[in-house]
Write an enzyme that holds these catalytic residues in place. Structure first.
Site, PDB file in Angstrom:
ATOM      1  N   ARG A  56      97.317  55.308  45.539  1.00 20.08           N
ATOM      2  CA  ARG A  56      97.234  56.590  46.233  1.00 20.08           C
ATOM      3  C   ARG A  56      98.236  57.550  45.588  1.00 20.08           C
ATOM      4  NH1 ARG A  56      94.264  55.473  50.879  1.00 20.08           N
ATOM      5  NH2 ARG A  56      94.407  53.314  51.516  1.00 20.08           N
ATOM      6  N   GLY A  89      91.672  53.718  48.332  1.00 21.40           N
ATOM      7  CA  GLY A  89      91.471  52.315  48.704  1.00 21.40           C
ATOM      8  C   GLY A  89      90.332  51.695  47.927  1.00 21.40           C
ATOM      9  N   ASP A 123      87.990  61.007  49.682  1.00 21.49           N
ATOM     10  CA  ASP A 123      88.409  62.390  49.906  1.00 21.49           C
ATOM     11  C   ASP A 123      89.557  62.846  49.015  1.00 21.49           C
ATOM     12  OD1 ASP A 123      86.557  63.147  51.689  1.00 21.49           O
ATOM     13  OD2 ASP A 123      87.763  62.705  53.474  1.00 21.49           O
ATOM     14  N   ARG A 162      88.061  56.498  60.352  1.00 19.53           N
ATOM     15  CA  ARG A 162      89.082  57.372  60.908  1.00 19.53           C
ATOM     16  C   ARG A 162      88.506  58.646  61.495  1.00 19.53           C
ATOM     17  NH1 ARG A 162      94.750  59.693  58.381  1.00 19.53           N
ATOM     18  NH2 ARG A 162      95.184  60.924  60.238  1.00 19.53           N
ATOM     19  N   ASP A 191      82.120  58.962  55.024  1.00 19.86           N
ATOM     20  CA  ASP A 191      82.274  60.303  55.591  1.00 19.86           C
ATOM     21  C   ASP A 191      82.404  61.405  54.538  1.00 19.86           C
ATOM     22  OD1 ASP A 191      84.768  59.659  54.681  1.00 19.86           O
ATOM     23  OD2 ASP A 191      85.805  60.019  56.573  1.00 19.86           O
ATOM     24  N   ASP A 211      84.090  54.360  54.878  1.00 19.40           N
ATOM     25  CA  ASP A 211      83.877  55.177  56.070  1.00 19.40           C
ATOM     26  C   ASP A 211      82.602  56.017  55.992  1.00 19.40           C
ATOM     27  OD1 ASP A 211      86.213  54.144  56.996  1.00 19.40           O
ATOM     28  OD2 ASP A 211      87.316  56.034  57.075  1.00 19.40           O
ATOM     29  N   THR A 213      83.716  55.284  49.691  1.00 19.30           N
ATOM     30  CA  THR A 213      84.498  55.119  50.914  1.00 19.30           C
ATOM     31  C   THR A 213      83.704  54.269  51.884  1.00 19.30           C
ATOM     32  OG1 THR A 213      85.230  56.126  52.977  1.00 19.30           O
ATOM     33  CG2 THR A 213      83.642  57.375  51.714  1.00 19.30           C
TER      34      THR A 213
END
Lengths: 341, 341, 341, 341
Positions: D72, D10, D103, D171, D129, D127, D125
């Protein structure tokens, strides 16, 4: 039809929206081809031409500045300037010119129109002092930037018990000062429209700080001046291009207030940040609407006119009607600024 | 004179600027005392009164929401509601009421005025659909937020070759959709004013993605609907208070486009972020000017009127003139949105 | 336990987040009562106390400045200052003090701790030059404001073929200059860490403008100075409180570059806008975490320590370890700024 | 040396800053030539190459998205994918690859490195993470956007006595929820790290609204789930690419709270706006530093490593060390969010 496009004078946010609109509407609806002149009237006189297609206006809507570049040059004021303009137009087979600019550019537009060229003008100026239109491109963004600065200075003024002077742009009219003053909650707004009395300002600040508050914000337009016969004398300082020297009145006012009140007084001069960066939605929309109206106007054979916002409507006004006029801030808006101090 | 003040309907940014202006101008210029009613007409009916002095309006100019709270309650629609209003006004010795609100509040204002109360109204609505005024409080901020969202979605759409649907507010009028669509450079703008034909949209997107682009942005007002007789049927989904269910048309449209084109399609529903947060300078100025005009109007004995922006001026218009009317987006603005797609 | 809280030195965005965190965590988790001292150490010496409960910290998280006010006063440097502090603490039965401030406040904290008071300090400074912590409160917001200014100036520089000088804060360290320079894409970054050679800068600008570009942005920290033995001599100008006179180096540098290159050169001095207004999320989070850590630390009996960010963690470092040290920008970050010019 | 560059997964704000840094540093310091692969690993497998010179990276520093496009696709998961990658590299005589991604991309990078290609990865990211680095590109911007949304919703919640649910991304980790929750002053923060008990939340809200407040804000990560054995059952809804269906948990939670408390409850799903638009200065700086570090690393012969932020420093960590790990929010940060509710 081939249409030439230029941007003149100081850059403002929203110019690219207008350029984009001229190209999209010109190509799409009217089937014109649009060419750009680099660096304002200078590029038109020098034949400095660039193609302007949908390719060139990608991703420019939200960008500040002008992709065409700009310069302070007026063909009618330059020996052989008008002839050079006519020569370029003939060589490039350009039938009409759209020029986006402020007072100087609009004046040049009327001169070029008088020379027989089909010209439609679009007003831009962060000072918002072009007569005949409610708004010019760039003003809304400048007010937004100035208000944000006043907001920021507000919190630091409050924490430190200070008088903060914020100098904003506005040579002949105090539109930014009045509106950013209202929006930012300034205690004093000084605009060119109403020469100020330093004694009254000092008394007001002293009273305010004695009574209840421990800080004050003064927003001053660069073109503000003390009233004649009052206890402060000052003459506006002007640079090479007739532009006002940034910071001159702000610094002077800060020194006067500090000396007369003894309050901790600081000066911030906003300067060039007021005219750069991402345009607000209002300026993108105004630029877009003016661009569409301008290309529609040249297509319809109009010349010697300027696009203008009147209430909700975009209209055309003759350049002759606005020549030599300055749109100043109406007294009731300055009164609102005072009432809410 | 004691003046009562309330805010009704949904909250919008700029309400506090108007409240502040009523208090500052009321106290300072006119020597009135101002009291607030909590939670709209409900507070007026229930006698839920709070004092409103300069103390209460400190630091509210740049804050969103309303310090008075608000609610959806209309005294004329409630049994005994009008009597309760009159009782409160008598008990509190309040001679005039200023109410700030949208369609519902303005209608209530005219009913209360008919019952003999001196009432001046101030229009607010992010939808900008109040008749008789160029702008209502809250609209400029909503457009700014929506445009920023479209800007953000633009970059991600471009990176991923997607169709992005952005649903914005606008039940009866597509002001936010049209203006944020123009300002954000949307490819398709769908407004309640012009029911859409899904087949045309699909053909347009397919052509665009085949020809040159790999992404598209569709801005849709929550009140947009397909035209009758076209290949998509849909009925606007409405909640308890007559408000449109957020996301309903956006999600449906996204599903239709995904299915018909096979393009990767995503939906974003802006929702409540459009009505909150720091007001733009334009909304602070509009709120401030309307507040000053409203307190000046009640002081001058006006009643049954609404403050309105017309071009550069703030004027008063009779509530009777605007009753039952919706200010929709003019065709030329929707045409501009289309021309620049 | 009764805990006293003060903010000293210049105000920065994020102080209120720290104050709020001390109160919420102090009341909620530990059952302490928190009192505030107005205007920094001065309020502690003078016994100028205000209650600090959940009531007082409503809606302050996103606001700039400090609700406690601040001042430049150091008890150990004032005759009888430390005794006055001890007297206030005894009179108010306050067992521990949390102070939020920069170099001066941290130094005062160690002196007060040496006098036997339980003191925990929290570092704040937009200059980010406090030793021992990755970040101090206020820095992230200042960088964000400075970067936005550079972005705005970028578009206007580009449209006008200019050299734009932007002076930012940073007396002993060029953190804002380096980071806003990288983030804003400046061509030249001048920081106190590396005295500059005006001849090299002039050659670089001349080469750049000759080769391909028509504009350049120079970001200069207020504490930047020319290297000894180079062709420009300059001494940093310092005001009453040891603060650097805003604009001094920026204006001087602009004049030198204009004279030596002949390029149209303009100077913008950001000044106080860098330290005001809504804190960024990063500063709110840092303030919140430091506030929680500080009240937890005094509760645990810690004294003479400062909260510090190390990577992801908030830790405590002895004030003795940081005394007299300045955290400067590491060479590799300045090298990154140069590499990306 | 010829170096290939791609962005995968993304898009996030800050990618263009990293691309720009690789090119500027690669060309300028090392004399490399850099080529880009369009649309991630897919472009590398397909030989979809574009030149990347200083020309291509003009004015991209402040722009969101990725000028390279992204997709992706993972070569090791596609039949013949790795062979196609090797073939492209040979055909284009590319000696090293820099890949920027999350990831999936990092995992692909380790596989491609194992196949003998010199690969250096850069983590991005929203996120946050990715294991082994304090920050990944995009996170700071996402938190800033989410906090601004919470700020906006705050004012409308307060005016209307509502429970407002704000669903943010995250997520496997609740970094955005925790930090935007702290920065925005949310009353409840729900993250994947700590499955929640709906009964406790309901009791908390009921207590709060009874006691003193009339509104609450709940920030929920899209990956948050109820704890097993509690009175609400729910399974995370996942789309085609393993991405969580936007709005699923937010809407469900809103329905549960509305039903159990009877409070007026509204849900806002931030969605894609979190990943688009102008990157914050922090993300531009992180992207710039990572880009410089990555090109320096491939030049130095490194492979199978990732750039990482550790405190103030940018370091390299082996991809093998981070495989299969998720960096979750530490308990003390979630505790801080709770403490300040």
């Amino acid at each position: 039809m081939r249409v030439g496009l230029l941007t003149g004078g100081g850059d403002v946010p929203g110019l690219n929206a207008a350029i984009r609109a001229v190209v999209k509407r010109g190509e799409g609806e009217h089937g014109h081809s649009v060419v750009g002149f680099r660096n304002g009237w200078k590029g038109l006189a020098d034949g400095d031409v660039m193609p302007l297609t949908r390719q060139h206006i990608r991703n420019v809507l939200a960008s500040g500045g002008t992709l065409l570049g700009t310069a302070r040059y007026h063909p009618h004021a330059d020996d052989g300037g008008l002839d050079a303009v006519l020569a370029t137009l003939e060589a490039e087979r350009i039938e009409a010119v759209i020029c986006i600019g402020g007072d100087g550019t609009l004046h040049a537009a009327s001169k070029v129109a008088e020379a027989g060229v089909r010209v439609v003008a679009v007003p831009k100026t962060i000072d918002n002092d072009v007569w005949g239109t409610d708004r010019s491109i760039g003003f809304d963004t400048a007010v937004t930037i100035a208000t944000e600065a006043v907001d920021r200075i507000h919190t630091t003024a409050e924490s430190h018990n200070r008088v903060m002077i914020v100098e904003v742009m506005g040579r002949h009219a105090g539109w930014i000062a009045a509106t950013a003053g209202i929006a930012g909650g300034a205690e004093v707004v000084l605009a060119p429209e109403e020469p100020f009395d330093i004694d009254r300002i000092v008394r007001f600040l002293q009273h305010r700080h004695r009574a209840h508050a421990s800080f004050s914000i003064v927003v001053v337009a660069e073109g503000a001046v003390p009233a004649r016969g009052t206890s402060m004398s000052y003459e506006t300082q002007v640079g090479r291009f007739g532009e006002i020297v940034a910071g001159a009145i702000g610094e002077r006012l800060g020194a006067e207030i500090a000396e007369r009140t003894g309050f901790d007084t600081r000066v911030t001069v906003l300067g060039h940040v007021q005219r750069g960066g991402t345009p607000t939605p209002a300026d993108r929309i105004l630029g877009s609407r003016f661009g569409v109206a301008a290309i529609d106007a040249v297509t319809a054979g109009e010349s010697g006119v300027m696009t203008a916002l009147r209430g909700e409507d975009v209209v055309l006004v003759p350049l002759a009607d606005i020549a030599g006029k300055v749109k100043q801030v109406p007294a009731d808006l300055l009164e609102t600024a005072r009432a809410l101090a």
